[in-house]
Design an enzyme around this catalytic site. Structure first.
Site, PDB file in Angstrom:
ATOM      1  N   SER A  22      -6.647 -19.600  -2.240  1.00 27.03           N
ATOM      2  CA  SER A  22      -6.331 -20.602  -1.216  1.00 27.03           C
ATOM      3  C   SER A  22      -7.523 -20.899  -0.302  1.00 27.03           C
ATOM      4  O   SER A  22      -8.260 -20.001   0.106  1.00 27.03           O
ATOM      5  CB  SER A  22      -5.175 -20.088  -0.355  1.00 27.03           C
ATOM      6  OG  SER A  22      -4.864 -21.020   0.645  1.00 27.03           O
ATOM      7  N   LYS A  46      -4.654 -24.989  -0.661  1.00 31.26           N
ATOM      8  CA  LYS A  46      -4.968 -24.828   0.754  1.00 31.26           C
ATOM      9  C   LYS A  46      -3.668 -24.527   1.491  1.00 31.26           C
ATOM     10  O   LYS A  46      -2.597 -24.990   1.067  1.00 31.26           O
ATOM     11  CB  LYS A  46      -5.449 -26.202   1.195  1.00 31.26           C
ATOM     12  CG  LYS A  46      -6.522 -26.273   2.181  1.00 31.26           C
ATOM     13  CD  LYS A  46      -6.873 -27.760   2.316  1.00 31.26           C
ATOM     14  CE  LYS A  46      -8.279 -27.997   2.804  1.00 31.26           C
ATOM     15  NZ  LYS A  46      -8.859 -27.094   3.719  1.00 31.26           N
ATOM     16  N   ASN A  70     -15.785 -17.993   7.948  1.00 29.99           N
ATOM     17  CA  ASN A  70     -15.215 -19.311   8.226  1.00 29.99           C
ATOM     18  C   ASN A  70     -14.197 -19.245   9.345  1.00 29.99           C
ATOM     19  O   ASN A  70     -13.518 -18.238   9.539  1.00 29.99           O
ATOM     20  CB  ASN A  70     -14.605 -19.912   6.944  1.00 29.99           C
ATOM     21  CG  ASN A  70     -13.138 -19.562   6.776  1.00 29.99           C
ATOM     22  OD1 ASN A  70     -12.255 -20.216   7.327  1.00 29.99           O
ATOM     23  ND2 ASN A  70     -12.876 -18.494   6.019  1.00 29.99           N
ATOM     24  N   ILE A  72     -12.166 -22.301   9.778  1.00 32.08           N
ATOM     25  CA  ILE A  72     -11.740 -23.671   9.500  1.00 32.08           C
ATOM     26  C   ILE A  72     -10.514 -24.020  10.358  1.00 32.08           C
ATOM     27  O   ILE A  72     -10.342 -25.158  10.781  1.00 32.08           O
ATOM     28  CB  ILE A  72     -11.374 -23.834   7.986  1.00 32.08           C
ATOM     29  CG1 ILE A  72     -12.564 -23.450   7.093  1.00 32.08           C
ATOM     30  CG2 ILE A  72     -10.865 -25.236   7.677  1.00 32.08           C
ATOM     31  CD1 ILE A  72     -13.714 -24.407   7.078  1.00 32.08           C
ATOM     32  N   LEU A  74      -7.284 -23.635   9.408  1.00 30.04           N
ATOM     33  CA  LEU A  74      -6.139 -24.038   8.582  1.00 30.04           C
ATOM     34  C   LEU A  74      -5.871 -25.550   8.597  1.00 30.04           C
ATOM     35  O   LEU A  74      -4.739 -26.005   8.627  1.00 30.04           O
ATOM     36  CB  LEU A  74      -4.884 -23.245   8.992  1.00 30.04           C
ATOM     37  CG  LEU A  74      -5.045 -21.731   8.798  1.00 30.04           C
ATOM     38  CD1 LEU A  74      -3.919 -20.974   9.456  1.00 30.04           C
ATOM     39  CD2 LEU A  74      -5.123 -21.362   7.324  1.00 30.04           C
ATOM     40  N   ASN A 129       1.046 -16.958   3.804  1.00 28.86           N
ATOM     41  CA  ASN A 129      -0.151 -16.438   4.475  1.00 28.86           C
ATOM     42  C   ASN A 129       0.291 -15.704   5.735  1.00 28.86           C
ATOM     43  O   ASN A 129       0.664 -16.322   6.731  1.00 28.86           O
ATOM     44  CB  ASN A 129      -1.091 -17.602   4.825  1.00 28.86           C
ATOM     45  CG  ASN A 129      -2.330 -17.123   5.563  1.00 28.86           C
ATOM     46  OD1 ASN A 129      -2.481 -15.934   5.827  1.00 28.86           O
ATOM     47  ND2 ASN A 129      -3.216 -18.043   5.892  1.00 28.86           N
ATOM     48  N   CYS A 132      -1.549 -15.372   9.945  1.00 29.05           N
ATOM     49  CA  CYS A 132      -1.496 -16.298  11.087  1.00 29.05           C
ATOM     50  C   CYS A 132      -0.972 -15.609  12.343  1.00 29.05           C
ATOM     51  O   CYS A 132      -0.089 -14.759  12.257  1.00 29.05           O
ATOM     52  CB  CYS A 132      -0.552 -17.446  10.767  1.00 29.05           C
ATOM     53  SG  CYS A 132      -1.154 -18.378   9.415  1.00 29.05           S
ATOM     54  N   LYS A 167       0.679 -12.898   1.085  1.00 31.47           N
ATOM     55  CA  LYS A 167      -0.780 -12.695   1.197  1.00 31.47           C
ATOM     56  C   LYS A 167      -1.044 -11.835   2.422  1.00 31.47           C
ATOM     57  O   LYS A 167      -0.832 -12.254   3.564  1.00 31.47           O
ATOM     58  CB  LYS A 167      -1.455 -14.064   1.329  1.00 31.47           C
ATOM     59  CG  LYS A 167      -2.943 -14.033   1.599  1.00 31.47           C
ATOM     60  CD  LYS A 167      -3.740 -14.298   0.363  1.00 31.47           C
ATOM     61  CE  LYS A 167      -5.211 -14.489   0.627  1.00 31.47           C
ATOM     62  NZ  LYS A 167      -5.612 -15.891   0.566  1.00 31.47           N
TER      63      LYS A 167
HETATM   64  C1  LIG Z   1     -13.109 -21.692   3.754  1.00 33.03           C
HETATM   65  C2  LIG Z   1     -11.960 -20.776   3.493  1.00 33.03           C
HETATM   66  C3  LIG Z   1     -10.646 -21.207   3.753  1.00 33.03           C
HETATM   67  C4  LIG Z   1      -9.559 -20.357   3.503  1.00 33.03           C
HETATM   68  N1  LIG Z   1      -8.288 -20.803   3.732  1.00 33.03           N
HETATM   69  C5  LIG Z   1      -7.216 -19.992   3.440  1.00 33.03           C
HETATM   70  C6  LIG Z   1      -5.875 -20.452   3.608  1.00 33.03           C
HETATM   71  O1  LIG Z   1      -5.625 -21.610   3.978  1.00 33.03           O
HETATM   72  N2  LIG Z   1      -4.847 -19.580   3.360  1.00 33.03           N
HETATM   73  C7  LIG Z   1      -5.084 -18.295   2.910  1.00 33.03           C
HETATM   74  O2  LIG Z   1      -4.129 -17.540   2.675  1.00 33.03           O
HETATM   75  N3  LIG Z   1      -6.360 -17.851   2.700  1.00 33.03           N
HETATM   76  C8  LIG Z   1      -7.411 -18.657   2.965  1.00 33.03           C
HETATM   77  N4  LIG Z   1      -8.692 -18.210   2.759  1.00 33.03           N
HETATM   78  C9  LIG Z   1      -8.904 -16.825   2.283  1.00 33.03           C
HETATM   79  C10 LIG Z   1      -9.219 -16.782   0.777  1.00 33.03           C
HETATM   80  O3  LIG Z   1      -8.145 -17.306   0.012  1.00 33.03           O
HETATM   81  C11 LIG Z   1      -9.516 -15.329   0.330  1.00 33.03           C
HETATM   82  O4  LIG Z   1      -8.406 -14.520   0.652  1.00 33.03           O
HETATM   83  C12 LIG Z   1     -10.741 -14.721   0.990  1.00 33.03           C
HETATM   84  O5  LIG Z   1     -11.763 -15.687   1.155  1.00 33.03           O
HETATM   85  C13 LIG Z   1     -11.296 -13.525   0.195  1.00 33.03           C
HETATM   86  O6  LIG Z   1     -11.627 -13.886  -1.134  1.00 33.03           O
HETATM   87  P1  LIG Z   1     -13.125 -14.334  -1.598  1.00 33.03           P
HETATM   88  O7  LIG Z   1     -14.071 -13.301  -1.081  1.00 33.03           O
HETATM   89  O8  LIG Z   1     -13.072 -14.461  -3.078  1.00 33.03           O
HETATM   90  O9  LIG Z   1     -13.366 -15.669  -0.917  1.00 33.03           O
HETATM   91  C14 LIG Z   1      -9.798 -19.051   2.998  1.00 33.03           C
HETATM   92  C15 LIG Z   1     -11.115 -18.637   2.738  1.00 33.03           C
HETATM   93  C16 LIG Z   1     -12.180 -19.468   2.962  1.00 33.03           C
HETATM   94  C17 LIG Z   1     -13.569 -18.974   2.659  1.00 33.03           C
END
Ligand SMILES: Cc1cc2nc3c(=O)[nH]c(=O)nc-3n(C[C@H](O)[C@H](O)[C@H](O)COP(=O)(O)O)c2cc1C
Length: 312
Positions: A22, A46, A70, A72, A74, A129, A132, A167
């Site tokens: 996500s 997302k 990050n 961002i 959400l 998620n 939050c 998550k």
């Molecule tokens: C830019 C960005 C936006 C993310 N947005 C979400 C999100 O909307 N919901 C969520 O559960 N995790 C979100 N995540 C977390 C990722 O899904 C993941 O759990 C985390 O980045 C660790 O994995 P990775 O090291 O492979 O990125 C986001 C991560 C990044 C980098």
């Protein structure tokens, strides 16, 4: 012989265990020209909220040693626009499990999204998620308190007509306690880890590099911690665990599987290489073939913890 790459994830038959994470794969549809969605097990959208959200102000993404942070905030188009514009094209890829990531700042916000999604076709599961902040409870993250997590998951589960994946946040003292709480509340699977709370400081200005001050660390920097947490969570529950955090290579994915994951997700790696998910799915199959692993599912939880380790 071609290895059998299929896995069963709480009733979902995935063509292979590689899922896009996500927030790093848009709503899925943006990647249809880049990644062959028929070659990955699934994708997580997302995070979707009841109303559209603009997210935080910039700067909201910075690179760190072996990772990124990050904040961002959400940002997303909201559930109505998601259903109208983003979900329909995903129905052309029925073998790629479309998992919708859901978030809110109160339990009712999550439920509103789940209720609205329940009627739509072409969604395989929800991923809740839990990172939050609960604004009705002083902003403590749902996923950092066992009771709050239990409430959120049991209520989401009672409303959901689809499997519920929870998550988990890694910003906790005991990931095993959180995973058990999710299971007791009826979760069909847990996914971990989300990002680690982090603070990047610019020493010249003496300010944070992020508008939001803190953000979430992801990428290869977090991988060994994520693998340890997946191992601890997998020992604490009987439901499937999805492992993620810093996966870039097929070998990284194998580590998570051995630690107890049934499937893996790939996040930050898609920023460096937008084809990372497909490359990983293919690489994992080649890895299994080279290591005479007939079924990828046999790697799950196959970590040998007997001591001493045999000499290399
Ligand atoms: C830019 C960005 C936006 C993310 N947005 C979400 C999100 O909307 N919901 C969520 O559960 N995790 C979100 N995540 C977390 C990722 O899904 C993941 O759990 C985390 O980045 C660790 O994995 P990775 O090291 O492979 O990125 C986001 C991560 C990044 C980098």
């Amino acid at each position: 012989m071609k290895p059998d790459m299929r896995v069963n994830l709480c009733g979902l038959e995935l063509v292979n265990p590689v899922i896009a994470a996500s927030g790093t794969f848009g709503y899925g549809v943006e990647f249809e020209e880049i990644v062959n969605l028929r070659r990955i097990g699934g994708l997580v959208t997302k995070g979707i909220s009841a109303e559209p959200m603009a997210g935080n102000q910039s700067p909201r993404l910075i690179e760190t040693a072996a990772g990124m942070i990050n904040a961002i905030g959400l940002q997303n188009v909201g559930v109505e626009k998601f259903l109208a514009d983003k979900l329909p094209p995903l129905r052309n890829y029925p073998s790629c499990a479309a998992i919708v990531n859901v978030f809110g700042y109160a339990i009712n916000d999550y439920l509103a999204v789940v209720d609205r999604l329940n009627d739509a076709e072409g969604i395989a599961a929800y991923e809740i998620n839990a990172s939050c902040p609960n604004t009705k409870n002083g902003g403590i993250a749902f996923g950092s308190d066992v009771d709050m997590l239990f409430d959120l998951v049991s209520r989401a589960k009672s409303r959901s007509r689809r499997p519920v994946i929870v998550k988990l946040s890694p910003n906790v003292t005991s990931i095993a306690a959180m995973a058990s709480s999710a299971q007791k509340a009826g979760a069909d699977a847990v996914s971990l880890v989300n990002t680690f709370l982090a603070l990047p400081i610019d020493i010249e200005t003496r300010r944070s590099r992020l508008w939001n001050i803190t953000g979430g660390l992801s990428g290869p920097a977090i991988k060994p911690i994520a693998v340890r947490m997946v191992w601890e969570a997998a020992k604490a529950v009987t439901i499937p665990v999805i492992g993620l955090g810093g996966i870039v290579t097929p070998e990284d994915a194998v580590e998570f599987l051995l630690a107890g994951a049934t499937a893996v997700q790939v996040g930050t790696a898609s920023y460096a290489d937008p084809r990372a998910t497909e490359r990983l799915a293919q690489g994992l199959e080649q890895w299994c073939a080279r290591h005479h692993v007939a079924r990828v599912a046999e790697l799950t939880g196959a970590l040998d913890t007997t001591f001493p380790n045999p000499p290399a």
